[in-house]
Design an enzyme around this catalytic site. Sequence first.
Site, PDB file in Angstrom:
ATOM      1  N   GLU A   1       7.817  -4.302  10.954  1.00 33.80           N
ATOM      2  CA  GLU A   1       6.673  -3.405  11.303  1.00 33.80           C
ATOM      3  C   GLU A   1       5.581  -4.680  11.527  1.00 33.80           C
ATOM      4  O   GLU A   1       4.597  -4.635  12.276  1.00 33.80           O
ATOM      5  CB  GLU A   1       6.311  -2.640   9.944  1.00 33.80           C
ATOM      6  CG  GLU A   1       5.171  -1.682  10.174  1.00 33.80           C
ATOM      7  CD  GLU A   1       4.728  -0.938   8.879  1.00 33.80           C
ATOM      8  OE1 GLU A   1       3.510  -1.164   8.414  1.00 33.80           O
ATOM      9  OE2 GLU A   1       5.626  -0.388   8.301  1.00 33.80           O
TER      10      GLU A   1
ATOM     11  N   HIS B   1       7.420 -11.822   5.136  1.00 34.27           N
ATOM     12  CA  HIS B   1       6.913 -11.381   3.746  1.00 34.27           C
ATOM     13  C   HIS B   1       8.204 -10.973   2.884  1.00 34.27           C
ATOM     14  O   HIS B   1       9.242 -10.590   3.625  1.00 34.27           O
ATOM     15  CB  HIS B   1       6.196 -10.101   3.801  1.00 34.27           C
ATOM     16  CG  HIS B   1       6.536  -9.179   4.757  1.00 34.27           C
ATOM     17  ND1 HIS B   1       6.271  -9.107   6.110  1.00 34.27           N
ATOM     18  CD2 HIS B   1       7.144  -7.768   4.480  1.00 34.27           C
ATOM     19  CE1 HIS B   1       7.096  -7.725   6.682  1.00 34.27           C
ATOM     20  NE2 HIS B   1       7.423  -7.207   5.801  1.00 34.27           N
TER      21      HIS B   1
ATOM     22  N   ILE C   1       0.880  -1.058  -0.057  1.00 31.63           N
ATOM     23  CA  ILE C   1       0.209   0.117   0.097  1.00 31.63           C
ATOM     24  C   ILE C   1       0.946   1.437   0.108  1.00 31.63           C
ATOM     25  O   ILE C   1       0.424   2.347  -0.470  1.00 31.63           O
ATOM     26  CB  ILE C   1      -0.856  -0.067   1.282  1.00 31.63           C
ATOM     27  CG1 ILE C   1      -2.144   0.735   0.932  1.00 31.63           C
ATOM     28  CG2 ILE C   1      -0.581   0.448   2.517  1.00 31.63           C
ATOM     29  CD1 ILE C   1      -3.098   0.154  -0.122  1.00 31.63           C
TER      30      ILE C   1
HETATM   31  P1  AMP Z   1       8.101  -4.063   7.032  1.00 34.90           P
HETATM   32  O1  AMP Z   1       7.610  -5.017   8.013  1.00 34.90           O
HETATM   33  O2  AMP Z   1       8.899  -3.083   7.332  1.00 34.90           O
HETATM   34  O3  AMP Z   1       8.341  -4.768   5.585  1.00 34.90           O
HETATM   35  O4  AMP Z   1       6.647  -3.336   6.683  1.00 34.90           O
HETATM   36  C1  AMP Z   1       5.418  -3.764   6.141  1.00 34.90           C
HETATM   37  C2  AMP Z   1       5.088  -3.319   4.760  1.00 34.90           C
HETATM   38  O5  AMP Z   1       3.891  -3.989   4.583  1.00 34.90           O
HETATM   39  C3  AMP Z   1       5.132  -1.889   4.604  1.00 34.90           C
HETATM   40  O6  AMP Z   1       5.967  -1.500   3.208  1.00 34.90           O
HETATM   41  C4  AMP Z   1       3.872  -1.336   4.349  1.00 34.90           C
HETATM   42  O7  AMP Z   1       3.566  -0.534   3.371  1.00 34.90           O
HETATM   43  C5  AMP Z   1       3.070  -2.800   3.925  1.00 34.90           C
HETATM   44  N1  AMP Z   1       1.639  -2.824   4.268  1.00 34.90           N
HETATM   45  C6  AMP Z   1       1.262  -2.830   5.688  1.00 34.90           C
HETATM   46  N2  AMP Z   1      -0.199  -2.623   5.709  1.00 34.90           N
HETATM   47  C7  AMP Z   1      -0.501  -3.123   4.650  1.00 34.90           C
HETATM   48  C8  AMP Z   1      -1.902  -3.199   4.058  1.00 34.90           C
HETATM   49  N3  AMP Z   1      -2.960  -3.328   4.613  1.00 34.90           N
HETATM   50  N4  AMP Z   1      -1.721  -3.341   2.638  1.00 34.90           N
HETATM   51  C9  AMP Z   1      -0.625  -3.461   1.837  1.00 34.90           C
HETATM   52  N5  AMP Z   1       0.330  -3.339   2.432  1.00 34.90           N
HETATM   53  C10 AMP Z   1       0.473  -3.063   3.747  1.00 34.90           C
END
Ligand code: AMP
Length: 128
Positions: free
Chosen positions: A88, A93, A30
């Site tokens: 985060e 992922h 997103i």
């Molecule tokens: P990280 O754990 O730092 O890789 O961050 C998680 C990733 O998930 C970030 O790039 C966010 O933009 C993405 N993200 C978090 N919530 C959502 C969502 N609801 N839909 C799509 N992407 C998401």
Amino acid sequence: MATIFSRIIAGEIPCYKVAENDRYFAFLDINPLAKGHTLVVPKCETDYIFDLDDDTLAGMTIFAKQIAAKIKEFSGCKKVAMVVLGLEVPHAHIHLIPMNTENDVDFRKEKLKLTPEEFVEIAAALNR
Ligand code: AMP
């Protein structure tokens, strides 16, 4: 409590879905670094990617490879970067990011602001 990614997989939270099979799910990030920036996740809920069993980890890479080919075709980029980082969301992922220079995968960069229509269009192109 289920992670936000498990809730996306379950359809409780909307997403721009790119691909799915019985074990993995892919959807557009997103806050994308580039058009086509996609997240690949296992359906099983595991925080740390290297805690996945070997078979699940290997299968996730192969699933990501198939999507990377579509991202490359869609964006015309030189390569698709496969990045695992971040704290985060506690659900393993892989980020797949179109890349022409190394700067394209700098997570400190300002993210793109895409409209819902643009997200739908990109997801549809990667779904084909
Ligand atoms: P990280 O754990 O730092 O890789 O961050 C998680 C990733 O998930 C970030 O790039 C966010 O933009 C993405 N993200 C978090 N919530 C959502 C969502 N609801 N839909 C799509 N992407 C998401």
